[in-house]
Design a protein around this motif. Sequence first.
Motif, PDB file in Angstrom:
ATOM      1  N   LEU A   1      27.214  43.030  55.862  1.00  0.00           N
ATOM      2  CA  LEU A   1      26.482  43.600  54.739  1.00  0.00           C
ATOM      3  C   LEU A   1      27.407  43.602  53.525  1.00  0.00           C
ATOM      4  N   TYR A   2      27.092  42.745  52.581  1.00  0.00           N
ATOM      5  CA  TYR A   2      27.840  42.647  51.331  1.00  0.00           C
ATOM      6  C   TYR A   2      26.991  43.291  50.250  1.00  0.00           C
ATOM      7  N   PHE A   3      27.459  44.380  49.685  1.00  0.00           N
ATOM      8  CA  PHE A   3      26.661  45.114  48.706  1.00  0.00           C
ATOM      9  C   PHE A   3      27.145  44.924  47.281  1.00  0.00           C
ATOM     10  N   GLY A   4      27.780  43.805  47.012  1.00  0.00           N
ATOM     11  CA  GLY A   4      28.177  43.454  45.654  1.00  0.00           C
ATOM     12  C   GLY A   4      29.679  43.438  45.468  1.00  0.00           C
ATOM     13  N   PHE A   5      30.325  42.377  45.904  1.00  0.00           N
ATOM     14  CA  PHE A   5      31.771  42.222  45.773  1.00  0.00           C
ATOM     15  C   PHE A   5      32.063  41.052  44.838  1.00  0.00           C
ATOM     16  N   PRO A   6      33.098  41.143  44.020  1.00  0.00           N
ATOM     17  CA  PRO A   6      33.389  40.036  43.102  1.00  0.00           C
ATOM     18  C   PRO A   6      33.892  38.798  43.849  1.00  0.00           C
ATOM     19  N   VAL A   7      33.369  37.650  43.458  1.00  0.00           N
ATOM     20  CA  VAL A   7      33.827  36.374  44.004  1.00  0.00           C
ATOM     21  C   VAL A   7      35.100  35.990  43.260  1.00  0.00           C
ATOM     22  N   PHE A   8      36.088  35.449  43.972  1.00  0.00           N
ATOM     23  CA  PHE A   8      37.326  35.020  43.324  1.00  0.00           C
ATOM     24  C   PHE A   8      37.924  33.835  44.054  1.00  0.00           C
ATOM     25  N   PHE A   9      38.771  33.113  43.325  1.00  0.00           N
ATOM     26  CA  PHE A   9      39.577  32.055  43.929  1.00  0.00           C
ATOM     27  C   PHE A   9      40.901  32.683  44.327  1.00  0.00           C
ATOM     28  N   LEU A  10      41.261  32.513  45.562  1.00  0.00           N
ATOM     29  CA  LEU A  10      42.541  32.977  46.075  1.00  0.00           C
ATOM     30  C   LEU A  10      43.506  31.805  45.976  1.00  0.00           C
ATOM     31  N   GLY A  11      44.534  31.939  45.145  1.00  0.00           N
ATOM     32  CA  GLY A  11      45.502  30.863  44.950  1.00  0.00           C
ATOM     33  C   GLY A  11      46.738  31.088  45.806  1.00  0.00           C
ATOM     34  N   TYR A  12      47.256  30.015  46.387  1.00  0.00           N
ATOM     35  CA  TYR A  12      48.412  30.139  47.273  1.00  0.00           C
ATOM     36  C   TYR A  12      49.187  28.827  47.330  1.00  0.00           C
TER      37      TYR A  12
ATOM     38  N   ASN B   1      41.991  34.940  41.164  1.00  0.00           N
ATOM     39  CA  ASN B   1      41.475  34.308  39.944  1.00  0.00           C
ATOM     40  C   ASN B   1      39.971  34.533  39.896  1.00  0.00           C
ATOM     41  N   VAL B   2      39.506  35.288  38.903  1.00  0.00           N
ATOM     42  CA  VAL B   2      38.111  35.722  38.861  1.00  0.00           C
ATOM     43  C   VAL B   2      37.307  34.829  37.914  1.00  0.00           C
ATOM     44  N   PRO B   3      36.376  34.045  38.480  1.00  0.00           N
ATOM     45  CA  PRO B   3      35.547  33.162  37.655  1.00  0.00           C
ATOM     46  C   PRO B   3      34.314  33.885  37.118  1.00  0.00           C
ATOM     47  N   GLN B   4      33.658  33.230  36.184  1.00  0.00           N
ATOM     48  CA  GLN B   4      32.329  33.646  35.750  1.00  0.00           C
ATOM     49  C   GLN B   4      31.342  32.638  36.339  1.00  0.00           C
ATOM     50  N   LYS B   5      30.044  32.833  36.070  1.00  0.00           N
ATOM     51  CA  LYS B   5      29.029  32.036  36.758  1.00  0.00           C
ATOM     52  C   LYS B   5      29.040  30.548  36.418  1.00  0.00           C
ATOM     53  N   ASP B   6      29.718  30.153  35.344  1.00  0.00           N
ATOM     54  CA  ASP B   6      29.790  28.729  35.019  1.00  0.00           C
ATOM     55  C   ASP B   6      30.596  27.933  36.050  1.00  0.00           C
ATOM     56  N   LEU B   7      31.291  28.624  36.949  1.00  0.00           N
ATOM     57  CA  LEU B   7      32.102  27.950  37.968  1.00  0.00           C
ATOM     58  C   LEU B   7      31.523  28.085  39.382  1.00  0.00           C
ATOM     59  N   LEU B   8      30.224  28.371  39.488  1.00  0.00           N
ATOM     60  CA  LEU B   8      29.624  28.578  40.816  1.00  0.00           C
ATOM     61  C   LEU B   8      29.719  27.353  41.720  1.00  0.00           C
ATOM     62  N   GLU B   9      29.556  26.169  41.175  1.00  0.00           N
ATOM     63  CA  GLU B   9      29.678  24.973  42.015  1.00  0.00           C
ATOM     64  C   GLU B   9      31.097  24.871  42.582  1.00  0.00           C
ATOM     65  N   GLU B  10      32.096  25.117  41.750  1.00  0.00           N
ATOM     66  CA  GLU B  10      33.487  25.077  42.193  1.00  0.00           C
ATOM     67  C   GLU B  10      33.764  26.173  43.223  1.00  0.00           C
ATOM     68  N   VAL B  11      33.124  27.320  43.055  1.00  0.00           N
ATOM     69  CA  VAL B  11      33.251  28.421  44.014  1.00  0.00           C
ATOM     70  C   VAL B  11      32.821  27.943  45.399  1.00  0.00           C
ATOM     71  N   GLU B  12      31.682  27.269  45.478  1.00  0.00           N
ATOM     72  CA  GLU B  12      31.202  26.790  46.770  1.00  0.00           C
ATOM     73  C   GLU B  12      32.067  25.663  47.334  1.00  0.00           C
TER      74      GLU B  12
ATOM     75  N   ASP C   1      32.409  44.856  28.439  1.00  0.00           N
ATOM     76  CA  ASP C   1      31.019  44.467  28.209  1.00  0.00           C
ATOM     77  C   ASP C   1      30.834  42.959  28.061  1.00  0.00           C
ATOM     78  N   GLN C   2      31.913  42.211  27.890  1.00  0.00           N
ATOM     79  CA  GLN C   2      31.833  40.768  27.716  1.00  0.00           C
ATOM     80  C   GLN C   2      32.100  39.981  28.995  1.00  0.00           C
ATOM     81  N   PHE C   3      32.800  40.594  29.931  1.00  0.00           N
ATOM     82  CA  PHE C   3      33.184  39.899  31.161  1.00  0.00           C
ATOM     83  C   PHE C   3      32.022  39.938  32.148  1.00  0.00           C
ATOM     84  N   ASN C   4      31.709  38.786  32.758  1.00  0.00           N
ATOM     85  CA  ASN C   4      30.566  38.677  33.647  1.00  0.00           C
ATOM     86  C   ASN C   4      30.962  37.995  34.956  1.00  0.00           C
ATOM     87  N   PRO C   5      31.615  38.728  35.867  1.00  0.00           N
ATOM     88  CA  PRO C   5      32.008  38.119  37.138  1.00  0.00           C
ATOM     89  C   PRO C   5      30.794  37.852  38.016  1.00  0.00           C
TER      90      PRO C   5
END
Length: 190
Positions: free
Chosen positions: A10-21, A66-77, A152-156
């Motif tokens: 059950l995921y109730f709203g967690f920020p998506v991020f790129f984990l860099g290593y 690294n926290v993206p916004q929705k313009d990077l959803l394809e890269e997220v997947e 108010d401008q950031f949209n994760p």
Amino acid sequence: MKNTFDTRKLYFGFPVFFLGYKDEIHGYNITTSSSVYSLGRMVVIGMRTKSNSMQHILKTGEFTINVPQKDLLEEVEVAGFNSKKDKFDLTKLVYSLAQTVDAPLVDACPVSIECKVVDKMEFGALTNVVAEVTRRVVDEQFVDADGYFRNDQFNPVLYIGDGHERLYRSLDDESVKMGSLIENWRQKNM
């Protein structure tokens, strides 16, 4: 009335991020995750113990968030569904090296956090890593003239769902300043 909800997840709203290593095969790499929280100078991430990224993070003791916004959803997947591959090559994302850890910062992400592992806790097939935040970087467009974060401008992108279906959601344009609601309540009730 609430009923027992039997689900594996059950995921109730967690920020998506790129984990860099640092990756001993590809040099530097990323994966997608959503299990994170931060409090002060501490951050906690969680993922499968045997995942490629977790193995490298535990070996090096360093990583970035690294926290993206929705313009990077394809890269997220792409970064989340291609294990043990060079995901910078696959996504065409560009990175810079962090200053306080040996890990990549995803240039297209407006918020990045550099982290050093302090402790780990295993829970079945999962590991939680507690880390110290060594540096935070934010794109200048998200910092106001006084040096404050423009909340108010950031949209994760948020990760929401259960064992049946999971999806990505973004925030709408509505913002409510913390503390303003209690002031309204006090005026009406005191």
